[in-house]
Design a protein around this motif. Structure first.
Motif, PDB file in Angstrom:
ATOM      1  N   ALA A 230       0.664  -1.214  -0.014  1.00 12.62           N
ATOM      2  CA  ALA A 230       0.075  -0.146  -0.057  1.00 12.62           C
ATOM      3  C   ALA A 230       0.947   1.256  -0.027  1.00 12.62           C
ATOM      4  O   ALA A 230       0.600   2.303  -0.768  1.00 12.62           O
ATOM      5  CB  ALA A 230      -0.958  -0.087   1.130  1.00 12.62           C
ATOM      6  N   GLU A 231       1.758   1.187   0.737  1.00 10.61           N
ATOM      7  CA  GLU A 231       2.866   2.512   1.021  1.00 10.61           C
ATOM      8  C   GLU A 231       3.225   2.768  -0.539  1.00 10.61           C
ATOM      9  O   GLU A 231       3.332   3.707  -0.978  1.00 10.61           O
ATOM     10  CB  GLU A 231       3.900   2.139   1.987  1.00 10.61           C
ATOM     11  CG  GLU A 231       3.439   2.120   3.368  1.00 10.61           C
ATOM     12  CD  GLU A 231       4.471   1.662   4.468  1.00 10.61           C
ATOM     13  OE1 GLU A 231       4.365   2.053   5.572  1.00 10.61           O
ATOM     14  OE2 GLU A 231       5.522   1.027   4.009  1.00 10.61           O
ATOM     15  N   ALA A 232       3.955   1.606  -1.212  1.00  7.48           N
ATOM     16  CA  ALA A 232       4.753   2.037  -2.334  1.00  7.48           C
ATOM     17  C   ALA A 232       3.633   2.297  -3.552  1.00  7.48           C
ATOM     18  O   ALA A 232       3.918   3.368  -4.251  1.00  7.48           O
ATOM     19  CB  ALA A 232       5.413   0.554  -2.750  1.00  7.48           C
ATOM     20  N   THR A 233       2.551   1.664  -3.420  1.00  2.61           N
ATOM     21  CA  THR A 233       1.603   2.195  -4.431  1.00  2.61           C
ATOM     22  C   THR A 233       1.098   3.788  -4.468  1.00  2.61           C
ATOM     23  O   THR A 233       1.119   4.373  -5.656  1.00  2.61           O
ATOM     24  CB  THR A 233       0.403   1.423  -4.544  1.00  2.61           C
ATOM     25  OG1 THR A 233      -0.384   1.105  -3.352  1.00  2.61           O
ATOM     26  CG2 THR A 233       0.753  -0.362  -4.965  1.00  2.61           C
ATOM     27  N   LEU A 234       0.846   3.982  -3.037  1.00  2.00           N
ATOM     28  CA  LEU A 234       0.317   5.412  -3.159  1.00  2.00           C
ATOM     29  C   LEU A 234       1.271   6.495  -3.310  1.00  2.00           C
ATOM     30  O   LEU A 234       0.951   7.384  -3.946  1.00  2.00           O
ATOM     31  CB  LEU A 234      -0.202   5.405  -1.440  1.00  2.00           C
ATOM     32  CG  LEU A 234      -1.372   4.801  -1.326  1.00  2.00           C
ATOM     33  CD1 LEU A 234      -1.793   5.151   0.267  1.00  2.00           C
ATOM     34  CD2 LEU A 234      -2.422   5.010  -2.102  1.00  2.00           C
ATOM     35  N   ALA A 235       2.638   6.057  -2.690  1.00  2.00           N
ATOM     36  CA  ALA A 235       3.668   7.054  -2.908  1.00  2.00           C
ATOM     37  C   ALA A 235       3.920   7.187  -4.828  1.00  2.00           C
ATOM     38  O   ALA A 235       4.359   8.115  -4.862  1.00  2.00           O
ATOM     39  CB  ALA A 235       5.115   6.515  -2.407  1.00  2.00           C
ATOM     40  N   ALA A 236       3.991   5.902  -5.326  1.00  2.00           N
ATOM     41  CA  ALA A 236       4.018   5.935  -6.820  1.00  2.00           C
ATOM     42  C   ALA A 236       2.950   7.093  -7.469  1.00  2.00           C
ATOM     43  O   ALA A 236       3.457   7.928  -8.532  1.00  2.00           O
ATOM     44  CB  ALA A 236       3.984   4.569  -7.516  1.00  2.00           C
ATOM     45  N   ASN A 237       1.739   7.095  -6.815  1.00  2.00           N
ATOM     46  CA  ASN A 237       0.731   8.043  -7.470  1.00  2.00           C
ATOM     47  C   ASN A 237       1.153   9.472  -7.250  1.00  2.00           C
ATOM     48  O   ASN A 237       1.075  10.357  -8.033  1.00  2.00           O
ATOM     49  CB  ASN A 237      -0.662   7.496  -6.801  1.00  2.00           C
ATOM     50  CG  ASN A 237      -1.218   6.653  -7.526  1.00  2.00           C
ATOM     51  OD1 ASN A 237      -2.539   7.002  -8.174  1.00  2.00           O
ATOM     52  ND2 ASN A 237      -1.201   5.411  -7.221  1.00  2.00           N
ATOM     53  N   ILE A 238       1.723   9.642  -5.964  1.00  2.00           N
ATOM     54  CA  ILE A 238       1.986  11.161  -5.677  1.00  2.00           C
ATOM     55  C   ILE A 238       3.341  11.713  -6.690  1.00  2.00           C
ATOM     56  O   ILE A 238       3.440  12.608  -7.090  1.00  2.00           O
ATOM     57  CB  ILE A 238       2.211  11.258  -4.127  1.00  2.00           C
ATOM     58  CG1 ILE A 238       1.207  10.882  -3.556  1.00  2.00           C
ATOM     59  CG2 ILE A 238       2.847  12.744  -3.919  1.00  2.00           C
ATOM     60  CD1 ILE A 238       1.371  10.810  -1.934  1.00  2.00           C
ATOM     61  N   SER A 239       4.041  10.711  -6.851  1.00  2.00           N
ATOM     62  CA  SER A 239       5.324  11.034  -7.707  1.00  2.00           C
ATOM     63  C   SER A 239       4.888  11.097  -9.107  1.00  2.00           C
ATOM     64  O   SER A 239       5.328  11.987  -9.920  1.00  2.00           O
ATOM     65  CB  SER A 239       6.233   9.481  -7.847  1.00  2.00           C
ATOM     66  OG  SER A 239       7.252   9.820  -8.490  1.00  2.00           O
ATOM     67  N   GLY A 240       4.063  10.392  -9.623  1.00  2.00           N
ATOM     68  CA  GLY A 240       3.485  10.452 -11.146  1.00  2.00           C
ATOM     69  C   GLY A 240       3.061  11.966 -11.039  1.00  2.00           C
ATOM     70  O   GLY A 240       2.930  12.594 -12.194  1.00  2.00           O
ATOM     71  N   LEU A 241       2.189  12.330 -10.046  1.00  2.00           N
ATOM     72  CA  LEU A 241       1.583  13.751 -10.165  1.00  2.00           C
ATOM     73  C   LEU A 241       2.736  14.780 -10.058  1.00  2.00           C
ATOM     74  O   LEU A 241       2.450  15.663 -10.989  1.00  2.00           O
ATOM     75  CB  LEU A 241       0.548  13.781  -8.959  1.00  2.00           C
ATOM     76  CG  LEU A 241      -0.670  13.070  -9.148  1.00  2.00           C
ATOM     77  CD1 LEU A 241      -1.498  12.752  -7.879  1.00  2.00           C
ATOM     78  CD2 LEU A 241      -1.643  13.946  -9.989  1.00  2.00           C
ATOM     79  N   ALA A 242       3.730  14.605  -9.295  1.00  2.00           N
ATOM     80  CA  ALA A 242       4.628  15.534  -9.326  1.00  2.00           C
ATOM     81  C   ALA A 242       5.471  15.660 -10.655  1.00  2.00           C
ATOM     82  O   ALA A 242       5.952  16.659 -11.254  1.00  2.00           O
ATOM     83  CB  ALA A 242       5.695  15.251  -8.260  1.00  2.00           C
ATOM     84  N   VAL A 243       5.804  14.437 -11.321  1.00  2.00           N
ATOM     85  CA  VAL A 243       6.313  14.519 -12.424  1.00  2.00           C
ATOM     86  C   VAL A 243       5.576  15.050 -13.494  1.00  2.00           C
ATOM     87  O   VAL A 243       6.203  16.087 -14.519  1.00  2.00           O
ATOM     88  CB  VAL A 243       6.779  13.059 -13.072  1.00  2.00           C
ATOM     89  CG1 VAL A 243       7.367  13.301 -14.322  1.00  2.00           C
ATOM     90  CG2 VAL A 243       7.588  12.282 -12.283  1.00  2.00           C
ATOM     91  N   HIS A 244       4.229  14.953 -13.722  1.00  2.00           N
ATOM     92  CA  HIS A 244       3.302  15.652 -14.531  1.00  2.00           C
ATOM     93  C   HIS A 244       3.507  17.139 -14.143  1.00  2.00           C
ATOM     94  O   HIS A 244       3.474  18.119 -15.300  1.00  2.00           O
ATOM     95  CB  HIS A 244       1.969  15.116 -14.351  1.00  2.00           C
ATOM     96  CG  HIS A 244       0.838  15.683 -15.345  1.00  2.00           C
ATOM     97  ND1 HIS A 244      -0.494  15.556 -15.285  1.00  2.00           N
ATOM     98  CD2 HIS A 244       1.196  16.400 -16.347  1.00  2.00           C
ATOM     99  CE1 HIS A 244      -0.900  16.068 -16.404  1.00  2.00           C
ATOM    100  NE2 HIS A 244      -0.271  16.644 -16.999  1.00  2.00           N
ATOM    101  N   PHE A 245       3.338  17.680 -12.966  1.00  2.00           N
ATOM    102  CA  PHE A 245       3.275  19.096 -12.661  1.00  2.00           C
ATOM    103  C   PHE A 245       4.840  19.708 -13.389  1.00  2.00           C
ATOM    104  O   PHE A 245       4.862  20.591 -13.954  1.00  2.00           O
ATOM    105  CB  PHE A 245       3.369  19.515 -11.016  1.00  2.00           C
ATOM    106  CG  PHE A 245       3.053  20.774 -10.601  1.00  2.00           C
ATOM    107  CD1 PHE A 245       2.096  21.452 -10.641  1.00  2.00           C
ATOM    108  CD2 PHE A 245       4.403  21.542 -10.447  1.00  2.00           C
ATOM    109  CE1 PHE A 245       1.839  22.818 -10.405  1.00  2.00           C
ATOM    110  CE2 PHE A 245       4.187  23.003 -10.211  1.00  2.00           C
ATOM    111  CZ  PHE A 245       3.006  23.551  -9.900  1.00  2.00           C
ATOM    112  N   ILE A 246       5.781  19.008 -12.928  1.00  2.00           N
ATOM    113  CA  ILE A 246       7.133  19.466 -13.671  1.00  2.00           C
ATOM    114  C   ILE A 246       7.189  19.624 -14.943  1.00  2.00           C
ATOM    115  O   ILE A 246       7.783  20.579 -15.732  1.00  2.00           O
ATOM    116  CB  ILE A 246       8.259  18.608 -12.962  1.00  2.00           C
ATOM    117  CG1 ILE A 246       8.400  18.744 -11.408  1.00  2.00           C
ATOM    118  CG2 ILE A 246       9.547  18.589 -13.598  1.00  2.00           C
ATOM    119  CD1 ILE A 246       9.430  18.050 -10.781  1.00  2.00           C
ATOM    120  N   ASP A 247       6.447  18.436 -15.812  1.00  2.00           N
ATOM    121  CA  ASP A 247       6.364  18.737 -17.268  1.00  2.00           C
ATOM    122  C   ASP A 247       5.634  19.973 -17.429  1.00  2.00           C
ATOM    123  O   ASP A 247       6.023  20.527 -18.351  1.00  2.00           O
ATOM    124  CB  ASP A 247       5.750  17.332 -17.813  1.00  2.00           C
ATOM    125  CG  ASP A 247       6.595  16.165 -17.622  1.00  2.00           C
ATOM    126  OD1 ASP A 247       7.715  16.263 -17.364  1.00  2.00           O
ATOM    127  OD2 ASP A 247       5.954  14.998 -17.726  1.00  2.00           O
TER     128      ASP A 247
END
Length: 363
Positions: A230-247
């Motif tokens: 659960a921790e890994a999957t939720l963190a991955a979602n937050i990471s994906g959002l951050a990469v999108h914002f940076i893009d």
């Protein structure tokens, strides 16, 4: 060198997901074209056992795909993550009931981890009462899961440690009443509404235990600890959002650099800040995936290892993602505060997703 999340998705998939995102926000749930793609690719079945026609993905592959889907759109990534996570319970459900439940062509399991229901023991099963909040994807669910405090008559049943015994159950969608509940600034397309059941009888095989000792599918995926999954999957979602914002910051900053309003030193600041924070996030992403991969290799060898590193790196990734986005936000101008702008949607989604309590405190 770590891959950009786009590496795992076809461009036409990303277009389908993002084109429907504004309508998903307005409707408060994923849209037909998004769902059609999810069903075609079997994304709700990431963790469903192969014996039940699931994908039964290796953990590192699934986590990378979930980051990619969150990068494409926060609501899609979140719903797929939460609903496919519930699909993992197929490794623990009774073989007497799982094949029928998982046979649905548009299988989608939604649910809640909160223990806000009761299950009173009867001769042949349980009587369930309760309501549960924030069930992402509930409007598309074929089944719902819920945690219940076990009761015997008026008395609460205790576990081996003397605490109230809490067990999960699975319900059919037809037996559940949905309640409007999701009124937050982000993740508006998840449809994370509430649900309730009243005096619902369920048979004993609708109850299961999330414990490797009680897994009925003898595969490494169902021996892996639920907490780190659960921790890994939720963190991955937050990471994906951050990469999108940076893009999205890229073209915004390019316009500012090519304009005449900023001084040369100011242009250097925003350019260098974007570069530094991109590298910072990618370094943390790399460490996160190294921990997940090492943990999974241990699981394949018989016992998951590096679990503390998975937990620590999940928290660090979520924290770093939020900090990088917030440091870039002031340089984006008013369009970042426009609720109709994509960059604002991503900002809102990240700050809503990162409120999840699982990654809030150090363990």
């Amino acid at each position: 060198m770590i891959n950009h999340p786009s590496y795992h998705l076809k461009p036409e998939w990303v277009k389908t997901i993002r084109d429907a995102a504004p309508d998903a926000e307005k409707a408060g749930m994923l849209q037909p074209h998004q769902l059609e793609l999810i069903y075609e690719q079997g994304w709700f079945k990431f963790l469903v056992p192969k014996v039940y026609s699931g994908l039964q993905l290796a953990l590192p592959d699934m986590v990378r795909l979930e980051e990619s889907l969150a990068w494409a759109n926060g609501s899609v990534g979140w719903v797929v993550t939460l609903c496919s996570g519930a699909g993992w319970f197929g490794g623990f459900l009774s073989p007497n009931v799982a094949p029928q439940l998982y046979a649905h062509s548009h299988l989608c399991l939604a649910g809640s981890g909160a223990s806000t229901g009761t299950a009173t023991i009867t001769d042949n099963g349980y009587i369930i009462n309760g309501s549960w909040k924030y069930a992402s994807g509930v409007h598309h669910a074929t089944h719902l899961t819920a945690n219940c405090i076990i009761k015997k008559g008026e008395e609460t049943v205790l576990d081996e440690d003397g605490n109230p015994l809490i067990l999960p159950f699975i319900f059919d969608r037809k037996d559940v009443t949905l309640l409007p509940a999701w009124k937050f600034i982000g993740m508006m397309g998840t449809g994370s509404d509430a649900y309730e059941v009243t005096n619902l009888f369920v048979e004993k095989d609708r109850c299961f235990k999330i414990d490797p000792k009680h897994a009925v599918i003898c595969e490494p995926l169902y021996q892996y600890p639920f907490l780190q999954l659960a921790e890994a999957t939720l963190a991955a979602n937050i990471s994906g959002l951050a990469v999108h914002f940076i893009d999205l910051c890229g073209p915004v900053f390019d316009e500012k650099i090519n304009g005449e309003k900023l001084s040369s030193s100011q242009k250097t600041i925003i350019k260098q800040t974007l570069e530094n924070l991109t590298n910072k996030l990618n370094n943390v992403r790399q460490a996160f995936y190294a921990a997940v991969d090492a943990s999974w290799q241990g699981s394949l060898a018989g016992k998951a290892t590096h679990l503390e590193q998975v937990s620590a790196n999940s928290r660090k990734l979520a924290k770093t993602a939020r900090e990088c986005v917030d440091e870039l936000y002031p340089y984006c101008g008013l369009q970042a505060a426009n609720p109709d702008a994509e960059i604002n949607q991503v900002w809102r989604d990240l700050h809503t997703a990162s409120q999840h309590s699982l990654l809030t405190f150090e363990r």
